[in-house]
Design a protein around this motif. Sequence first.
Motif, short mmCIF file in Angstrom:
data_model
loop_
_atom_site.label_atom_id
_atom_site.label_comp_id
_atom_site.label_asym_id
_atom_site.label_seq_id
_atom_site.Cartn_x
_atom_site.Cartn_y
_atom_site.Cartn_z
N ARG A 257 30.44 135.73 2.64
CA ARG A 257 31.70 135.11 2.22
C ARG A 257 32.84 136.11 2.30
O ARG A 257 33.97 135.75 2.65
CB ARG A 257 31.57 134.55 0.80
CG ARG A 257 30.46 133.55 0.60
CD ARG A 257 30.50 132.44 1.63
NE ARG A 257 31.68 131.58 1.47
CZ ARG A 257 32.01 130.61 2.34
NH1 ARG A 257 31.30 130.41 3.43
NH2 ARG A 257 33.08 129.86 2.11
N GLU B 44 37.99 129.56 -3.72
CA GLU B 44 37.21 130.76 -3.36
C GLU B 44 38.12 131.83 -2.78
O GLU B 44 37.98 133.02 -3.10
CB GLU B 44 36.11 130.39 -2.37
CG GLU B 44 35.20 131.56 -2.01
CD GLU B 44 34.09 131.19 -1.04
OE1 GLU B 44 33.18 132.01 -0.83
OE2 GLU B 44 34.14 130.06 -0.48
N TYR C 17 36.57 125.80 -8.11
CA TYR C 17 35.67 126.86 -7.65
C TYR C 17 34.92 127.51 -8.82
O TYR C 17 35.50 127.81 -9.86
CB TYR C 17 36.45 127.94 -6.90
CG TYR C 17 35.56 129.07 -6.41
CD1 TYR C 17 34.63 128.86 -5.42
CD2 TYR C 17 35.65 130.33 -6.99
CE1 TYR C 17 33.80 129.88 -4.98
CE2 TYR C 17 34.83 131.36 -6.56
CZ TYR C 17 33.90 131.14 -5.56
OH TYR C 17 33.08 132.15 -5.15
#
Length: 272
Positions: free
Chosen positions: A69, A148, A57
């Motif tokens: 997100r 993430e 990531y």
Amino acid sequence: MASAGSILKGCGIGCGVAVLLTVLTVVGCGVSLVAPFKSAEKTREKLEETHGSRADYRPAVDGAIAADRLRIFLTIRETLMEHCAGFDDTFAQFERMDELEEDEASKSQMFGEVFSTVTKALGLPARMGKYATARNDALLEHGMGLGEYTYIFVLTYYSWLGKDVAPEAMEFDEERAPTHVRDALRGMLRSQLEDLRAADPSSPLQADLCTEIEAMNDDEDRLPWRDGLPPAIVAGLEPQRSRIEAAWCDGTSPFELIIHRTENKGFTIHAD
């Protein structure tokens, strides 16, 4: 010689954690115990096939978490909160066992508490495996990789809100995240710095990133931005503060970022 009762009386959180840590390192166990961890491993492998490993990531050049997100992250967290009560109940039982005074407890009460504590401790590994599977399934469903998720989780709860990796009452080493998590986070900051240098060579954030990376290199237990998040990251988190706080669970906190691997033909479990 200590009696069985006196030995088991002290087997509260400490005993539950001893059972847990045995499973977390290397432990041979039955098929029924290993099955949840095998499921977690399979879903994690599928997740990595889709989104790459945790170490792959790369944060945004300013480190900020995009609003969409963050909303996905919180949807995942809210899905996982249904597991919170079971973990909280387990650790609450360990605490009750630790607090039980032998002089004030009848033999029947002592036996009941010992039985409940051992039952909860033995059930904890399976609960952990099922939780990891649920996390991986939720990440797959909502299109977020483990890297993430780890980045957002650490920055929001540990760096921003100051949560411990595990509450002190659980007798874990609350200052330490798993080694692979810390290594991956250092790599993420290095990737961010590399991308920032290419996108904006004059950005003053470069100096802050260099300082933070150096601090993490000097202190292997350090998590990113322990002394305060950059303003761009805080600005993105602040509007969702109440929702972020509501999606935290003490009971699951030691297990949030762990990944499991089965070894020795599937009869051994290793957790990172």
